[in-house]
Design a protein around this motif. Sequence first.
Motif, PDB file in Angstrom:
ATOM      1  N   GLY A  62      21.090  12.752 -25.882  1.00 58.14           N
ATOM      2  CA  GLY A  62      21.891  11.770 -25.151  1.00 58.14           C
ATOM      3  C   GLY A  62      21.784  11.882 -23.650  1.00 58.14           C
ATOM      4  O   GLY A  62      22.676  11.411 -22.929  1.00 58.14           O
ATOM      5  N   ASP A  63      20.684  12.468 -23.140  1.00 59.93           N
ATOM      6  CA  ASP A  63      20.547  12.653 -21.694  1.00 59.93           C
ATOM      7  C   ASP A  63      20.089  11.390 -20.971  1.00 59.93           C
ATOM      8  O   ASP A  63      20.338  11.232 -19.774  1.00 59.93           O
ATOM      9  N   PHE A  64      19.403  10.484 -21.668  1.00 63.45           N
ATOM     10  CA  PHE A  64      18.796   9.341 -20.992  1.00 63.45           C
ATOM     11  C   PHE A  64      19.663   8.083 -21.032  1.00 63.45           C
ATOM     12  O   PHE A  64      19.228   7.024 -20.588  1.00 63.45           O
ATOM     13  N   VAL A  65      20.863   8.178 -21.573  1.00 64.52           N
ATOM     14  CA  VAL A  65      21.731   6.995 -21.633  1.00 64.52           C
ATOM     15  C   VAL A  65      22.141   6.530 -20.238  1.00 64.52           C
ATOM     16  O   VAL A  65      22.545   5.371 -20.063  1.00 64.52           O
ATOM     17  N   THR A  66      22.015   7.397 -19.230  1.00 62.06           N
ATOM     18  CA  THR A  66      22.373   7.015 -17.866  1.00 62.06           C
ATOM     19  C   THR A  66      21.402   5.984 -17.290  1.00 62.06           C
ATOM     20  O   THR A  66      21.696   5.376 -16.261  1.00 62.06           O
ATOM     21  N   LEU A  67      20.251   5.771 -17.935  1.00 65.90           N
ATOM     22  CA  LEU A  67      19.335   4.726 -17.480  1.00 65.90           C
ATOM     23  C   LEU A  67      19.934   3.337 -17.666  1.00 65.90           C
ATOM     24  O   LEU A  67      19.516   2.380 -17.014  1.00 65.90           O
ATOM     25  N   ALA A  68      20.888   3.218 -18.564  1.00 69.99           N
ATOM     26  CA  ALA A  68      21.446   1.906 -18.890  1.00 69.99           C
ATOM     27  C   ALA A  68      22.136   1.275 -17.681  1.00 69.99           C
ATOM     28  O   ALA A  68      21.961   0.077 -17.414  1.00 69.99           O
ATOM     29  N   VAL A  74      19.385  -0.845 -23.098  1.00 68.04           N
ATOM     30  CA  VAL A  74      20.403  -0.981 -24.139  1.00 68.04           C
ATOM     31  C   VAL A  74      20.512   0.343 -24.884  1.00 68.04           C
ATOM     32  O   VAL A  74      19.511   0.882 -25.359  1.00 68.04           O
ATOM     33  N   VAL A  75      21.726   0.884 -24.972  1.00 68.62           N
ATOM     34  CA  VAL A  75      21.949   2.146 -25.673  1.00 68.62           C
ATOM     35  C   VAL A  75      22.221   1.846 -27.142  1.00 68.62           C
ATOM     36  O   VAL A  75      23.159   1.107 -27.474  1.00 68.62           O
ATOM     37  N   VAL A  76      21.407   2.406 -28.027  1.00 67.87           N
ATOM     38  CA  VAL A  76      21.533   2.190 -29.466  1.00 67.87           C
ATOM     39  C   VAL A  76      21.986   3.503 -30.100  1.00 67.87           C
ATOM     40  O   VAL A  76      21.273   4.510 -30.033  1.00 67.87           O
TER      41      VAL A  76
END
Length: 525
Positions: A62-68, A74-76
């Motif tokens: 879950g480290d790359f969700v900050t790209l959203a 889109v976070v899936v």
Amino acid sequence: MTVAVDLGTTHTGDPAELDLEELLSTRLLVQGNSGSGKSHLLRRLLEKSAGWVQQAIIDPEGDFVTLADRFGHVVVDANRTPNDLARIASRIRQHRASVVLTLEGLDADVQMQCAAAFLNGLFDADRAYWFPMLIAVDEAHLFAPAMAGEHSEEARRASLGAMTNLMCRGRKRGLAGVIATQRLAKLAKNVAAEASNFLMGRTFLDIDMQRAADLIGIDRRGAERFRDLETGNFVALGPALFRRPIPIRIGPTETAARSGRPVLMPMPDIAPDALADLVLTQSEEERAAEARPARRMLARRETPAEEAESVRETASLATGEILARVAETRAANDVSGLDETDERSPEERAAAVDAIFNDMLEDPEAAFRPVPVLYQEFLTHCRLKRLRGAETDMDAFRRRLSLARAGISGEETDGEWAEVVAVSADLPQEMQGVFMMLARAAREEAECPPDEALATAYGSHSPSRGRFLLSFMEEHGLIGVEKDFRGNRIVSILATGWRTRLPEVTLDSLDEARARRAARMARKA
């Protein structure tokens, strides 16, 4: 069109650029021990190429969700069924959306199966949607292990097959794999061998240094340099990078991981006695957390008694009709002496009927009694409350009983519930309450009732009866049933589109999954 992605600087201070168009045809492998800067490198590459190419990130932590927030990804959440993930992957390719598939909090086996279903969905998309797409996989050795380990063989085969398809056959479908791993020795050779571009970071083990040296074509003595690389420094080689091995330093990023690097901080200024009390004394939050599972267990025990959504008629149809007629005749005789006038309003009479049903269904054995028997009991209550007329009709009683056992009040039968009731009429009488029980759970987006609750609603003590009911309704086109990677069910009511939800992933559920996997491995041994 050539697009140069700025990764940072070389050891001479020149720009370290990556040819994005060439990368789409040749793929990239990043290797480095934990803390060497692999995730930072991936983030820099994804940020600098976000405006040029569609992206999908397989994110186990879950480290790359900050790209959203910054780049519109889109976070899936991967806690879905395989069919859901495949459908989402197909829509991703169709609409060219950049996404982050977060696997955070899922068990290792489930992470592998989720990644496999998602990658296969991207791979199997219609030819009309084969647009160029970067597929970044962090910690790729988790999804393409070099050998069987503690994971189930089914999960390993599915995940390894999807990763092999991505790296070996993905180019013709527009998929370019960018994989990062801590150790080359842990990564399947068929997956690693398909990359033509390499970024090698700090490595200490001899076997990993030698494999890295072999991949970029340097001698054994030159492989020693991998031990001396600082964090964020890599040796780059490949047609999209440099024609010979060049040390580079990765530049800064605009976003940051939620976890980040460990940073030293001062110890709390608390007296030893006070600190001991904090450690040894249970807090209010902990007591509340321990009480929640007990309340859930209590609710599950009370469900068959309080709701008792359906019933099985044990008598034959002919016998049931005879008993019903006898009951109706007795009722007519018994109420003949009642006062013809009833000054109560319709609302008060309806409330009285609700109270009768609530009293009857408090009995745990109500789920296993024939309808005619329950009808006679209902008439007895009506006589005591001086009720008669439409409320005491046998057909009205059957319909009302099914609704009451499904936990549905009379007001809920309006609107979409009317459609559910109409659809349930196609089912045998003993299944109608079970169907409405499922509909109620789906409408409230609650979890699907377990096999035991479905069997009890049908009037059976066998959990297999609950599974049979689901299969029967699915075959007749009333519901859709899907399962996630843990075997949890999602039931869809096809007439309305309502769906139940998956149970939340908790530490308890993860512990149970690990215990089941350990038991399975022990049986195989």
